[in-house]
Scaffold this motif. Structure first.
Motif, PDB file in Angstrom:
ATOM      1  N   UNK A   1       0.973  -0.846  -0.026  1.00 29.26           N
ATOM      2  CA  UNK A   1       0.077   0.321  -0.062  1.00 29.26           C
ATOM      3  C   UNK A   1       1.286   0.824   0.050  1.00 29.26           C
ATOM      4  N   UNK A   2       1.282   1.562  -1.009  1.00 24.39           N
ATOM      5  CA  UNK A   2       2.464   2.588  -1.235  1.00 24.39           C
ATOM      6  C   UNK A   2       1.439   4.312  -0.309  1.00 24.39           C
ATOM      7  N   UNK A   3       0.242   4.551  -0.238  1.00 23.02           N
ATOM      8  CA  UNK A   3      -0.145   5.764   0.154  1.00 23.02           C
ATOM      9  C   UNK A   3       0.013   5.830   1.891  1.00 23.02           C
ATOM     10  N   UNK A   4      -0.221   4.196   1.943  1.00 21.37           N
ATOM     11  CA  UNK A   4       0.129   4.162   4.050  1.00 21.37           C
ATOM     12  C   UNK A   4       1.664   3.808   4.204  1.00 21.37           C
ATOM     13  N   UNK A   5       2.846   3.050   3.252  1.00 23.63           N
ATOM     14  CA  UNK A   5       3.564   2.720   3.253  1.00 23.63           C
ATOM     15  C   UNK A   5       4.099   1.067   4.021  1.00 23.63           C
ATOM     16  N   UNK A   6       3.158   0.897   3.737  1.00 24.52           N
ATOM     17  CA  UNK A   6       2.974  -0.863   4.547  1.00 24.52           C
ATOM     18  C   UNK A   6       3.096  -1.710   3.166  1.00 24.52           C
ATOM     19  N   UNK A   7       3.191  -3.107   3.971  1.00 24.74           N
ATOM     20  CA  UNK A   7       3.210  -4.177   3.312  1.00 24.74           C
ATOM     21  C   UNK A   7       1.889  -4.433   4.304  1.00 24.74           C
ATOM     22  N   UNK A   8       1.386  -5.763   3.944  1.00 20.79           N
ATOM     23  CA  UNK A   8       0.892  -6.861   4.047  1.00 20.79           C
ATOM     24  C   UNK A   8       0.913  -8.702   3.435  1.00 20.79           C
ATOM     25  N   UNK A   9       1.386  -9.584   4.240  1.00 17.94           N
ATOM     26  CA  UNK A   9       1.059 -10.752   3.946  1.00 17.94           C
ATOM     27  C   UNK A   9      -0.056 -11.615   5.138  1.00 17.94           C
ATOM     28  N   UNK A  10      -0.613 -12.401   4.188  1.00 17.76           N
ATOM     29  CA  UNK A  10      -1.357 -13.202   4.367  1.00 17.76           C
ATOM     30  C   UNK A  10      -0.900 -14.787   3.855  1.00 17.76           C
ATOM     31  N   UNK A  11      -0.696 -15.535   5.374  1.00 15.93           N
ATOM     32  CA  UNK A  11       0.824 -16.611   5.330  1.00 15.93           C
ATOM     33  C   UNK A  11      -0.295 -17.798   5.885  1.00 15.93           C
ATOM     34  N   UNK A  12      -0.145 -18.781   5.783  1.00 15.80           N
ATOM     35  CA  UNK A  12      -0.864 -20.171   6.278  1.00 15.80           C
ATOM     36  C   UNK A  12       0.715 -20.514   7.760  1.00 15.80           C
ATOM     37  N   UNK A  13       0.693 -20.298   8.480  1.00 16.57           N
ATOM     38  CA  UNK A  13       1.868 -21.267   9.058  1.00 16.57           C
ATOM     39  C   UNK A  13       0.936 -23.089   9.716  1.00 16.57           C
TER      40      UNK A  13
ATOM     41  N   UNK B   1       5.408 -32.004  27.033  1.00 11.14           N
ATOM     42  CA  UNK B   1       6.064 -32.170  25.921  1.00 11.14           C
ATOM     43  C   UNK B   1       5.464 -32.357  25.426  1.00 11.14           C
ATOM     44  N   UNK B   2       6.178 -33.234  24.259  1.00 13.64           N
ATOM     45  CA  UNK B   2       5.865 -32.886  22.873  1.00 13.64           C
ATOM     46  C   UNK B   2       4.508 -34.155  21.995  1.00 13.64           C
ATOM     47  N   UNK B   3       3.321 -33.875  21.688  1.00 16.77           N
ATOM     48  CA  UNK B   3       2.739 -33.638  22.081  1.00 16.77           C
ATOM     49  C   UNK B   3       2.341 -34.984  20.731  1.00 16.77           C
ATOM     50  N   UNK B   4       3.074 -34.177  19.631  1.00 13.70           N
ATOM     51  CA  UNK B   4       2.541 -35.062  17.746  1.00 13.70           C
ATOM     52  C   UNK B   4       1.676 -33.892  17.529  1.00 13.70           C
ATOM     53  N   UNK B   5       1.251 -33.329  17.695  1.00 13.27           N
ATOM     54  CA  UNK B   5      -0.238 -32.875  16.993  1.00 13.27           C
ATOM     55  C   UNK B   5       0.711 -31.873  16.294  1.00 13.27           C
ATOM     56  N   UNK B   6      -0.515 -31.564  15.890  1.00  8.47           N
ATOM     57  CA  UNK B   6      -0.275 -30.073  14.084  1.00  8.47           C
ATOM     58  C   UNK B   6      -0.722 -28.980  14.426  1.00  8.47           C
ATOM     59  N   UNK B   7      -0.919 -27.970  14.052  1.00 11.05           N
ATOM     60  CA  UNK B   7      -1.339 -26.276  13.407  1.00 11.05           C
ATOM     61  C   UNK B   7      -0.887 -26.128  12.149  1.00 11.05           C
ATOM     62  N   UNK B   8      -2.492 -25.401  11.706  1.00 11.06           N
ATOM     63  CA  UNK B   8      -2.116 -25.502  10.421  1.00 11.06           C
ATOM     64  C   UNK B   8      -3.131 -23.863  10.382  1.00 11.06           C
ATOM     65  N   UNK B   9      -2.351 -22.601  10.397  1.00 12.20           N
ATOM     66  CA  UNK B   9      -3.603 -21.266  11.437  1.00 12.20           C
ATOM     67  C   UNK B   9      -2.190 -20.544  10.558  1.00 12.20           C
ATOM     68  N   UNK B  10      -3.848 -19.359  10.057  1.00  8.03           N
ATOM     69  CA  UNK B  10      -3.665 -18.011   9.582  1.00  8.03           C
ATOM     70  C   UNK B  10      -3.228 -17.360  10.410  1.00  8.03           C
ATOM     71  N   UNK B  11      -2.601 -16.491   9.742  1.00  6.73           N
ATOM     72  CA  UNK B  11      -2.065 -15.031  10.623  1.00  6.73           C
ATOM     73  C   UNK B  11      -2.025 -13.900   8.911  1.00  6.73           C
ATOM     74  N   UNK B  12      -1.429 -12.986   9.870  1.00 10.54           N
ATOM     75  CA  UNK B  12      -1.599 -11.245   8.452  1.00 10.54           C
ATOM     76  C   UNK B  12      -0.064 -10.456   9.009  1.00 10.54           C
ATOM     77  N   UNK B  13       1.048 -10.244   8.490  1.00  7.35           N
ATOM     78  CA  UNK B  13       1.748  -9.138   8.718  1.00  7.35           C
ATOM     79  C   UNK B  13       1.507  -7.789   8.458  1.00  7.35           C
ATOM     80  N   UNK B  14       1.182  -6.708   9.130  1.00 11.10           N
ATOM     81  CA  UNK B  14       0.982  -5.213   8.678  1.00 11.10           C
ATOM     82  C   UNK B  14       3.235  -5.036   8.757  1.00 11.10           C
ATOM     83  N   UNK B  15       3.525  -4.534   7.794  1.00  7.12           N
ATOM     84  CA  UNK B  15       5.061  -4.032   8.019  1.00  7.12           C
ATOM     85  C   UNK B  15       5.004  -2.675   7.217  1.00  7.12           C
ATOM     86  N   UNK B  16       5.154  -2.005   8.736  1.00  9.27           N
ATOM     87  CA  UNK B  16       5.543  -0.079   8.241  1.00  9.27           C
ATOM     88  C   UNK B  16       6.702  -0.650   7.964  1.00  9.27           C
ATOM     89  N   UNK B  17       7.229   0.875   7.051  1.00 14.43           N
ATOM     90  CA  UNK B  17       8.258   1.051   6.352  1.00 14.43           C
ATOM     91  C   UNK B  17       8.231   2.524   6.559  1.00 14.43           C
TER      92      UNK B  17
END
Length: 141
Positions: free
Chosen positions: A76-88, A100-116
């Motif tokens: 977003x050049x007007x606000x000089x930021x970058x948004x990244x949506x990803x799945x971890x 202790x280790x559970x052996x269980x897994x996650x698949x989780x959505x998240x967003x980074x908003x980086x201001x530059x």
């Protein structure tokens, strides 16, 4: 600052952070005083980007197979930021973590908003439903 150089900086930081390289590598893309914010329980007290990148690095101990997939990347050049949506994704098979280790897994959505500022990241906000991910890993109720 060109759109291409902003995107290159943001992508390089994102990859370094999300592959657990910590502040020693992430700092090359950030202002030394870069700040951090998140309304997610495990991260709520963190205020610096250095703290957060080290936390991400530490997550590779309990989740040694951790990885990410970018779903959207926008500048977003007007606000000089970058948004990244990803799945971890990751499985708790390594030592560490709150239990202790559970052996269980996650698949989780998240967003980074980086201001530059002057071509470097000055602030990052992480938007993430931590409770969901922690429950999937067997780390919470």
């Amino acid at each position: 600052m060109t759109t291409e150089s902003v995107a290159t900086t943001a992508r390089a930081f994102f990859d370094a952070c999300e592959t657990g390289r910590g502040w020693s590598e992430c700092s090359a893309f950030c202002r030394p005083d870069a700040t951090f914010a998140a309304q997610a329980e495990p991260l709520a007290e963190m205020t610096t980007l250095a703290e957060y990148t080290e936390w991400m690095k530490d997550m590779f101990t309990p989740l040694p197979d951790a990885s990410y997939s970018v779903r959207s990347f926008a500048f977003d050049p007007e606000r000089n930021n970058v948004c990244v949506y990803a799945v971890f994704t990751g499985s708790h098979t390594g030592d560490g973590g709150p239990v202790p280790p559970t052996g269980r897994s996650t698949r989780t959505d998240y967003v980074y908003v980086m201001e530059l500022d002057d071509g470097r990241i000055s602030h990052l906000t992480k938007i993430w439903n931590a409770g969901w991910a922690l429950r999937e890993l067997g780390w919470g109720e």
